[in-house]
Design a protein around this motif. Structure first.
Motif, PDB file in Angstrom:
ATOM      1  N   GLY A  75       0.792  -1.220   0.000  1.00  0.00           N
ATOM      2  CA  GLY A  75       0.000   0.000   0.000  1.00  0.00           C
ATOM      3  C   GLY A  75       0.823   1.268   0.000  1.00  0.00           C
ATOM      4  N   PHE A  76       0.239   2.335   0.539  1.00  0.00           N
ATOM      5  CA  PHE A  76       0.882   3.649   0.566  1.00  0.00           C
ATOM      6  C   PHE A  76       2.076   3.618   1.518  1.00  0.00           C
ATOM      7  CE2 PHE A  76       0.587   8.253   2.117  1.00  0.00           C
ATOM      8  CZ  PHE A  76       1.302   8.744   1.023  1.00  0.00           C
ATOM      9  N   ARG A 115      -0.684  12.377   6.931  1.00  0.00           N
ATOM     10  CA  ARG A 115      -0.615  11.196   6.064  1.00  0.00           C
ATOM     11  C   ARG A 115      -1.847  11.057   5.171  1.00  0.00           C
ATOM     12  NH1 ARG A 115       1.863   5.797   6.071  1.00  0.00           N
ATOM     13  NH2 ARG A 115       0.427   4.373   5.026  1.00  0.00           N
ATOM     14  N   ARG A 116      -3.032  11.174   5.753  1.00  0.00           N
ATOM     15  CA  ARG A 116      -4.246  10.992   4.956  1.00  0.00           C
ATOM     16  C   ARG A 116      -4.406  12.113   3.933  1.00  0.00           C
ATOM     17  NH1 ARG A 116      -7.316   6.910   6.072  1.00  0.00           N
ATOM     18  NH2 ARG A 116      -7.054   5.787   8.050  1.00  0.00           N
ATOM     19  N   ALA A 151      -2.009  11.303   1.009  1.00  0.00           N
ATOM     20  CA  ALA A 151      -2.539  10.223   0.184  1.00  0.00           C
ATOM     21  C   ALA A 151      -3.680  10.720  -0.702  1.00  0.00           C
ATOM     22  CB  ALA A 151      -3.013   9.076   1.070  1.00  0.00           C
ATOM     23  N   LYS A 152      -4.561  11.530  -0.136  1.00  0.00           N
ATOM     24  CA  LYS A 152      -5.678  12.075  -0.908  1.00  0.00           C
ATOM     25  C   LYS A 152      -5.180  12.960  -2.038  1.00  0.00           C
ATOM     26  CE  LYS A 152      -9.934  14.782  -0.416  1.00  0.00           C
ATOM     27  NZ  LYS A 152     -10.816  15.526   0.539  1.00  0.00           N
ATOM     28  N   VAL A 192      -4.438   8.139  -3.781  1.00  0.00           N
ATOM     29  CA  VAL A 192      -4.348   6.749  -3.331  1.00  0.00           C
ATOM     30  C   VAL A 192      -4.949   6.616  -1.934  1.00  0.00           C
ATOM     31  CG1 VAL A 192      -2.272   6.300  -4.685  1.00  0.00           C
ATOM     32  CG2 VAL A 192      -2.041   7.068  -2.305  1.00  0.00           C
ATOM     33  N   SER A 193      -5.200   5.383  -1.520  1.00  0.00           N
ATOM     34  CA  SER A 193      -5.648   5.114  -0.166  1.00  0.00           C
ATOM     35  C   SER A 193      -4.498   5.355   0.805  1.00  0.00           C
ATOM     36  CB  SER A 193      -6.125   3.669  -0.046  1.00  0.00           C
ATOM     37  OG  SER A 193      -6.286   3.304   1.309  1.00  0.00           O
ATOM     38  N   ALA A 194      -4.814   5.833   1.998  1.00  0.00           N
ATOM     39  CA  ALA A 194      -3.774   6.087   2.999  1.00  0.00           C
ATOM     40  C   ALA A 194      -3.297   4.807   3.680  1.00  0.00           C
ATOM     41  CB  ALA A 194      -4.301   7.056   4.051  1.00  0.00           C
ATOM     42  N   GLU A 195      -3.971   3.685   3.432  1.00  0.00           N
ATOM     43  CA  GLU A 195      -3.604   2.442   4.099  1.00  0.00           C
ATOM     44  C   GLU A 195      -2.298   1.889   3.546  1.00  0.00           C
ATOM     45  OE1 GLU A 195      -5.382   1.616   6.734  1.00  0.00           O
ATOM     46  OE2 GLU A 195      -6.568   3.380   6.226  1.00  0.00           O
ATOM     47  N   GLY A 196      -1.482   1.361   4.427  1.00  0.00           N
ATOM     48  CA  GLY A 196      -0.214   0.777   4.014  1.00  0.00           C
ATOM     49  C   GLY A 196       0.525   0.219   5.210  1.00  0.00           C
TER      50      GLY A 196
END
Length: 212
Positions: A43-44, A164-165, A168-169, A173-177
């Motif tokens: 992920g991210f 972080r979020r 990602a936005k 992309v999704s902030a999950e990683g």
């Protein structure tokens, strides 16, 4: 004071990464070094690289070079209130934003860029700002608890902190990683590990090199 001498990307395929970044940045970039690593990551990865250019034509030229070299488009180049730009993801997974505040071209188009910026997506911008201030970095710009940029000399890598979020936005992309950031920063703050596990090592200036 220059906060970062070089950005070190840890990549699974060293030869492929060297070809890609040489095509994007030139073969002798002082900003980037590559290091082989198979450390797990999904992920991210919590950071992005940003190339700031002087005009839209240069953004298009760099985006085309990246796509031709194997990158994936995350955000096609487009106009916005702040300017013009797009986002790509390199074959090794690194996200690169290429943008300008200019609305039209004013000179010959090239792949030149004016600033090389690494943005770290962190959980607590204020706390991380203080962490780096305690290690000798000087704040250049700040926007409350959302964004901080550290001062640096012309021609050197800039460092910015973003939620972080929010980061990602911004790149789509999704902030999950989970797992490794696959990033090491070489500069005045090192050696250390910050509050979000971004690793720094002691200053060691060097051009783009591929090492094992």
């Amino acid at each position: 004071m220059n906060s970062i001498d070089a950005v070190i990307l840890e990549v699974a395929d060293l030869a492929a990464a060297n070809r890609f970044y040489s095509a994007l940045l030139g073969p002798d970039s002082p900003h980037l070094r590559l290091r082989a690593s198979g450390t797990p990551t999904t992920g991210f990865r919590g950071f992005t690289l940003s190339l700031v250019v002087s005009q839209p034509g240069n953004a298009d030229a760099l985006i085309k070079a990246a796509l031709d070299a194997g990158a994936t488009s995350l955000k096609p180049a487009s106009k916005s209130l702040w300017g013009y730009g797009g986002v790509v993801q390199a074959p090794d997974g690194t996200i690169v934003k290429i943008a300008t505040s200019a609305k039209k071209d004013t000179g010959p188009v090239s792949q030149e860029f004016d600033e090389f910026v690494v943005l770290l997506g962190v959980e607590d911008v204020k706390a991380t700002k203080q962490f780096y201030a305690d290690r000798g970095l000087t704040v250049g710009k700040r926007f409350g608890g959302k964004y901080v940029e550290f001062a640096t000399g012309a021609g050197h890598v800039k460092l910015g902190l973003y939620k972080r979020r929010g980061l990602a936005k911004d790149v789509g992309v999704s902030a999950e990683g989970t797992g490794s950031h696959r990033l090491v920063l070489s500069g005045v703050a090192g050696p250390c590990k910050d509050l979000d596990d971004f690793v720094w090592e002691a200053s060691a200036s060097a051009p783009l090199t591929a090492t094992v």
